[in-house]
Motif scaffolding. Structure first.
Motif, PDB file in Angstrom:
ATOM      1  N   GLN C   4       0.824  -1.201   0.000  1.00  0.00           N
ATOM      2  CA  GLN C   4       0.000   0.000   0.000  1.00  0.00           C
ATOM      3  C   GLN C   4       0.859   1.253   0.000  1.00  0.00           C
ATOM      4  O   GLN C   4       1.940   1.273   0.565  1.00  0.00           O
ATOM      5  N   ASN C   5       0.370   2.252  -0.656  1.00  0.00           N
ATOM      6  CA  ASN C   5       1.149   3.478  -0.734  1.00  0.00           C
ATOM      7  C   ASN C   5       0.986   4.321   0.511  1.00  0.00           C
ATOM      8  O   ASN C   5       1.921   4.982   0.944  1.00  0.00           O
ATOM      9  N   ASN C   6      -0.196   4.269   1.063  1.00  0.00           N
ATOM     10  CA  ASN C   6      -0.428   5.037   2.276  1.00  0.00           C
ATOM     11  C   ASN C   6      -0.294   4.155   3.504  1.00  0.00           C
ATOM     12  O   ASN C   6      -0.639   2.990   3.467  1.00  0.00           O
ATOM     13  N   ARG C   7       0.219   4.736   4.580  1.00  0.00           N
ATOM     14  CA  ARG C   7       0.294   4.026   5.833  1.00  0.00           C
ATOM     15  C   ARG C   7      -1.126   3.788   6.347  1.00  0.00           C
ATOM     16  O   ARG C   7      -1.969   4.684   6.257  1.00  0.00           O
ATOM     17  N   ARG C   8      -1.369   2.611   6.841  1.00  0.00           N
ATOM     18  CA  ARG C   8      -2.699   2.345   7.378  1.00  0.00           C
ATOM     19  C   ARG C   8      -2.740   2.776   8.847  1.00  0.00           C
ATOM     20  O   ARG C   8      -1.705   2.800   9.511  1.00  0.00           O
ATOM     21  N   PRO C   9      -3.913   3.079   9.335  1.00  0.00           N
ATOM     22  CA  PRO C   9      -3.978   3.479  10.750  1.00  0.00           C
ATOM     23  C   PRO C   9      -3.440   2.353  11.630  1.00  0.00           C
ATOM     24  O   PRO C   9      -3.816   1.199  11.454  1.00  0.00           O
ATOM     25  N   GLY C  10      -2.534   2.687  12.519  1.00  0.00           N
ATOM     26  CA  GLY C  10      -2.016   1.684  13.449  1.00  0.00           C
ATOM     27  C   GLY C  10      -0.847   0.892  12.909  1.00  0.00           C
ATOM     28  O   GLY C  10      -0.236   0.112  13.624  1.00  0.00           O
ATOM     29  N   GLU C  11      -0.530   1.074  11.615  1.00  0.00           N
ATOM     30  CA  GLU C  11       0.521   0.265  11.010  1.00  0.00           C
ATOM     31  C   GLU C  11       1.871   0.522  11.668  1.00  0.00           C
ATOM     32  O   GLU C  11       2.633  -0.412  11.961  1.00  0.00           O
ATOM     33  N   LEU C  12       2.168   1.778  11.915  1.00  0.00           N
ATOM     34  CA  LEU C  12       3.458   2.130  12.511  1.00  0.00           C
ATOM     35  C   LEU C  12       3.547   1.572  13.929  1.00  0.00           C
ATOM     36  O   LEU C  12       4.567   1.013  14.328  1.00  0.00           O
TER      37      LEU C  12
END
Lengths: 498, 330, 169
Positions: C4-12
């Motif tokens: 995915q190009n955008n970070r997903r919520p909580g991914e970090l």
């Protein structure tokens, strides 16, 4: 020779034996399809159940369950993305995408025919070359098993999907999970944090059910309102053209299955994964890309795991050494029935050998018949309302995890991995490598330690051992080649050469 | 509506009924300490059907593996002492305390029967450059750190036999660890190890076929099933004091189980051990039948624990001295 | 699986958690036997956890490079229905031993089917109990898996029932 033929034909000529093989195969398909019911479990229950029987009927039933069970694991893998048994993990990778396109019938058809083909190759090799293969399998030294495990670990590349880094993480995590508990070689505690419950380690089946069963069910909860995919009801038996086209690949993957199955200490699960990787490597232009419903991705693991059945019997009958967990129990069953499985069995009782070959052959035929009939009913499972299917999968997962060791601890592990797997899926971490790591952990760890102890902790001594044996050298070179071809190093070498 | 209340009412009604019903009123759970297909598993699965017949009930057998059998032992110890959970085990728990594997052993259990005892045997690969125990010892000492001995975790049969040898002679060999004598004997036939102490019954088929050769039987008397194999005391009488020694199989219930239940189980298993096909099976695998119970069994267990714990202690393998648990030096 | 190009919520947060967890495990693996020998029981665990730490670190870096995530963790990543079912599962495991398999499974099946199908009680109870009966017969009767009996003395009931059918042995 005539006696051998009559022993081989015993199963077809005696109606009760034929019936038992059929019953076993039929039950096996369902046992294999339900995660948590395993062939190992079913066969050990049968030991008590068939205690008072003669040895032929008892073995007939066990062989039927074994053959059917190995095949049955593919059903739920294709239909629900939940492998019913470890040997069907690779099957889900391309089988489930096919079902999502409405081609579950086609997928099951190909799987069945190819499982039959793989089973046939395994039985043929068992019948013709058992002593030769057994001798070869026995020659595998600890360092060879270790190299084989490394070869398996490199599969992470094939199972990773999008991100190789995340795949390696998942694989390493699996190896770590596999080493939790009391080390069986030295009784040292590893990752137990002084909790007694951790000493028994983490049940591999619980990890598998959690990661594939519960996490998939949790994912499905998010799609409660998406319409259910209608399955096409068309041709189920694959055309002769399709079979012929994939014949070379099937032969190769079946051979992988027989050899891996015959090695004491490795079984159908590793065989299927190695075969999947092999298919991915040799298929240059698949009609559909791997991971999106490639037929080759279905054929490879399914031929290999059924070929491994015949393979597992090779060391069992010729030497009395189990080729996997199921044949280990069957050796026990033979003992209980007054036989002495060992190198002398082939000489003292050649009838037993030919009877087993005959029973396996019959079970394989029944597997084909039962596999191809009733497919339409089976595919209806996918069309069941999700509101019923999801709770059912969850309950089955709990019962299955509990049944492995009758322990609530395993249920907690299973649920823990279910929740963890849900988050891994959310953030694109592949789950396959975790299970791969757990499967290979012991093989790698134990044999690495044996190999290096045998040469008194000397790395040059280890290398000398590897290069001094043709078998080890071949395995070593394969490991290096596959490693290089999967990493950026390959591109660099290519650029240099051209 | 209270489901719990309803359940409780049903439970009350039925348990009142069950109290009058004779033992066994439901399935008995038999927890086997080792994995499917192993020696303990085969022995238990072949004796129990006979016991079921005598008992008039069914015994559901379940393999609970891990922690050298400690997981199974604890599972039975945690269950009710009502005779519905039975431990089917081997000798290992007697060493848990000294090996630091757990704080429970068979003193927390009442033996139903000690079925039979196995005999250790030292086997070598078929191409090994020695044929007897003295030859092996001479070869090992002339070529230190080259011969590979198979071993299993501390406390297992191979480690005890090895401890017996090292208590009488120098043994400069490489120990290669395996997780059971089955896999180790496979490795022996494949040439990955050279010598392995094992149970007679597991090695006998390989010996008969000539894929491995016997060096010495660790007993004072030769085995009826294979009288040609020399005993260790025939060449090295110094072992006499430590023998006979061997792994054993037994059926146990938790202490505090009602006496009538224990008596019923004892009667059933005692009858089962006399079943001809079971006797034949055990003889074929070189097991010596014991079928002892009560005080006799307790005495056997105590003596076994004493001998073996001190062997382990003297070999430097014990984590805690047996003295700490009140086990005196023999 | 497309990266995915955008970070997903909580991914970090998840990546950081994994990195921290890996570091802790590496430390524990070191504690097993240190650098005692190549054949030590801690050798492979240390290699595995080191690989975990390195790759988890790389994932953190990769995740940081993606454009920051929007809000919506509870909407996209962990919707309420998933949380409810997860809690239900944990409750199932917690009361499995004291209450017993039959009542707990019956409750779980009926309630989740009711919740997910949004249909009447009759439907949920009928389907739920029907499925439970099949599972019970398969596992308990067919495969003799002794599930925790809890408050329902199903073992005695089954023995009594079998006695009726077979008239004893």
């Amino acid at each position: 020779m005539a006696e051998a033929f009559w022993a081989f034909a015993t199963v077809f000529t005696q109606l009760d034996l034929l019936g038992l093989v059929a019953l076993g195969t039929f039950a096996g398909i369902y046992i294999g399809a339900i995660p948590g019911l395993s062939v190992t479990m079913a066969v050990s229950i049968l030991i008590s159940f068939t205690f008072a029987w003669d040895v032929y009927p008892a073995i007939s039933l066990m062989i039927g369950i074994y053959m059917g069970g190995v095949y049955g694991g593919s059903r739920t893998a294709i239909l629900l993305n939940i492998p019913g048994a470890p040997s069907a993990i690779a099957t889900a990778l391309d089988g489930y995408p096919m079902a999502q396109k409405g081609d579950a019938g086609v997928a099951i058809g190909v799987t069945t025919v190819m499982s039959f083909f793989g089973g046939l190759v395994g039985i043929l090799v068992l019948a013709v070359a058992a002593p030769v293969i057994a001798d070869f399998a026995l020659r595998f030294q600890p360092r060879d098993y270790m190299l084989l495990a490394l070869l398996g670990i490199l599969l992470v590349g094939s199972l990773s999907g999008g991100s190789l880094v995340k795949g390696i993480f998942a694989g390493a995590l699996g190896i770590g999970i596999g080493s939790v508990g009391m080390d069986p070689l030295t009784f040292t505690e590893r990752f137990t944090f002084d909790f007694p419950v951790l000493r028994q380690g983490v049940s591999f089946i619980a990890v598998m059910i959690g990661l594939f069963g519960v996490s998939e069910a949790l994912m499905q909860l998010r799609h409660l309102d998406t319409p259910i995919i209608k399955q096409k009801i068309g041709r189920i038996v694959p055309s002769w053209g399709t079979i012929r086209k994939h014949l070379p690949l099937s032969l190769q993957t079946s051979s992988i299955g027989v050899i891996i199955g015959a090695l004491p200490g490795t079984g159908g699960d590793i065989a299927a994964l190695l075969a999947y990787d092999h298919a991915k490597r040799v298929t240059k232009n698949p009609e559909v890309p791997f991971g999106q419903g490639a037929m080759e991705g279905l054929i490879a693991p399914e031929t290999a795991n059924n070929a491994a059945v015949g393979g597992a019997f090779i060391p069992m009958i010729t030497l009395g050494i189990p080729g996997d967990a199921v044949t280990a129990i069957m050796i026990g069953a033979l003992f209980i029935h007054g036989l002495n499985p060992g190198p002398m069995l082939m000489i003292d009782q050649p009838d037993m050998f030919w009877f087993i070959v005959g029973a396996l052959f019959t079970a394989n035929v029944f597997m084909l018949i039962f596999g191809l009939t009733g497919v339409r009913v089976f595919t209806k499972i996918v069309e069941m309302p999700r509101a019923v299917l999801i709770p059912l999968i969850m309950l089955l997962s709990i019962v299955g995890a509990y049944a492995v060791n009758n322990s609530v601890t395993d249920v907690y592990w299973m649920l823990g991995f279910g929740v963890f797997g849900y988050f891994m899926k959310q953030y694109d971490y592949p789950l396959g490598p975790v299970v791969l790591g757990v499967i290979l952990s012991r093989l790698l760890d134990d044999n690495w330690r044996r190999a290096i102890i045998s040469v008194r902790e000397s790395v040059p001594g280890f290398m000398a051992g590897v290069l001094g044996s043709p078998l080890s050298t071949v395995l070593f070179v394969s490991v290096i080649l596959i490693f290089v071809s999967q990493t950026p190093l390959w591109g660099w070498i290519k650029r240099r050469v051209t | 509506m209270s489901v719990k209340l309803m359940g409780a009412v049903i439970a009350l009604g039925l348990s009142a009924g069950a109290a009058f019903a004779e033992y066994p009123a439901k399935e008995i759970q038999g927890i086997i300490q080792w994995g499917a297909g192993g020696s303990t598993d085969v022995v238990m699965r072949s004796v129990t059907p006979h016991a079921e017949k005598a008992l008039g009930g069914s015994v559901v057998m379940q393999n609970v593996t891990g922690g050298v059998g400690a997981i199974a032992l604890n599972q039975v110890a945690d269950a009710e002492a009502d005779g519905y959970t039975v431990l089917m085990g081997a000798e290992n728990p007697l060493l848990y305390k000294v090996m630091g594997l757990g704080d429970k052993d068979y003193s927390d259990f009442t033996p139903i029967t000690l079925l039979a005892r196995g005999t250790p045997i030292l086997v070598a690969g078929k191409d090994a450059p020695f044929n007897t125990y003295p030859e092996m010892l001479a070869y090992v000492q002339a070529n230190p750190d080259t011969v590979r001995f198979g071993s299993t975790g501390p406390g297992g049969l191979p480690s005890v036999v090895t401890a017996m040898i090292t208590s009488t002679a120098e043994l400069p060999v490489i120990f290669v660890p395996y997780d059971g004598d089955g896999p180790a004997l496979t490795a022996l036939q494949g040439g990955a190890i050279d010598v392995m102490p094992a149970v007679f019954g597991v090695a006998i088929e390989g010996i008969r076929a000539g894929t491995m050769k016997p060096l010495a039987l660790f007993d004072v008397e030769p085995m009826a099933a294979a009288p040609e194999i020399p005993t260790i005391v025939s060449t090295n009488p110094e072992f006499g004091a430590m023998l006979p020694w061997g792994p054993f199989f037994g059926v146990f219930v938790k202490n505090g189980t009602p006496d009538d239940v224990v008596a019923k189980l004892r009667a059933a298993y005692s009858e089962a051990t006399k079943a001809p096909d079971f006797v034949e099976l055990m003889a074929g695998r070189g097991f010596t039948m014991m079928d002892i119970t009560g005080d006799e069994a307790q005495a056997f267990l105590a003596k076994w624990q004493q001998t073996t714990s001190w062997l382990m202690q003297d070999a430097g393998l014990a984590k805690t001295s047996p003295e700490a648990f009140g086990i005196t030096r023999p | 699986m497309q990266p995915q190009n955008n970070r997903r919520p909580g991914e970090l947060a998840f990546a950081l958690f994994l990195a921290g967890f890996s570091a802790f495990l590496l430390y524990t693996a070191y504690g097993i036997s240190g650098f005692e020998a190549l054949s030590a029981p801690g050798a492979i665990p240390m290699a595995a956890t080191a690989a975990m730490l390195i790759t988890a670190g790389l994932v953190v870096v990769q995740t940081l490079r993606k454009p920051a995530a929007g809000l919506g963790f509870w909407r996209f990543v962990l919707p309420p229905i998933v949380v409810v079912v997860m809690v239900g599962l944990l409750a199932f495991a917690a009361v499995l031993k004291p209450l017993g398999f039959l009542p707990v499974s019956a409750l779980f099946l009926v309630l989740t089917i009711k919740l997910l199908s949004r249909r009447g009680w009759g439907y949920s109870v009928a389907i739920g109990l029907g499925c439970l009966l099949v599972i019970y017969l398969t596992f308990r009767v067919g495969f003799s898996v002794l599930m925790p009996p809890g408050i329902v003395p199903e073992g005695e009931m089954l023995a009594w029932f079998r006695g009726l059918l077979g008239g004893g042995r």
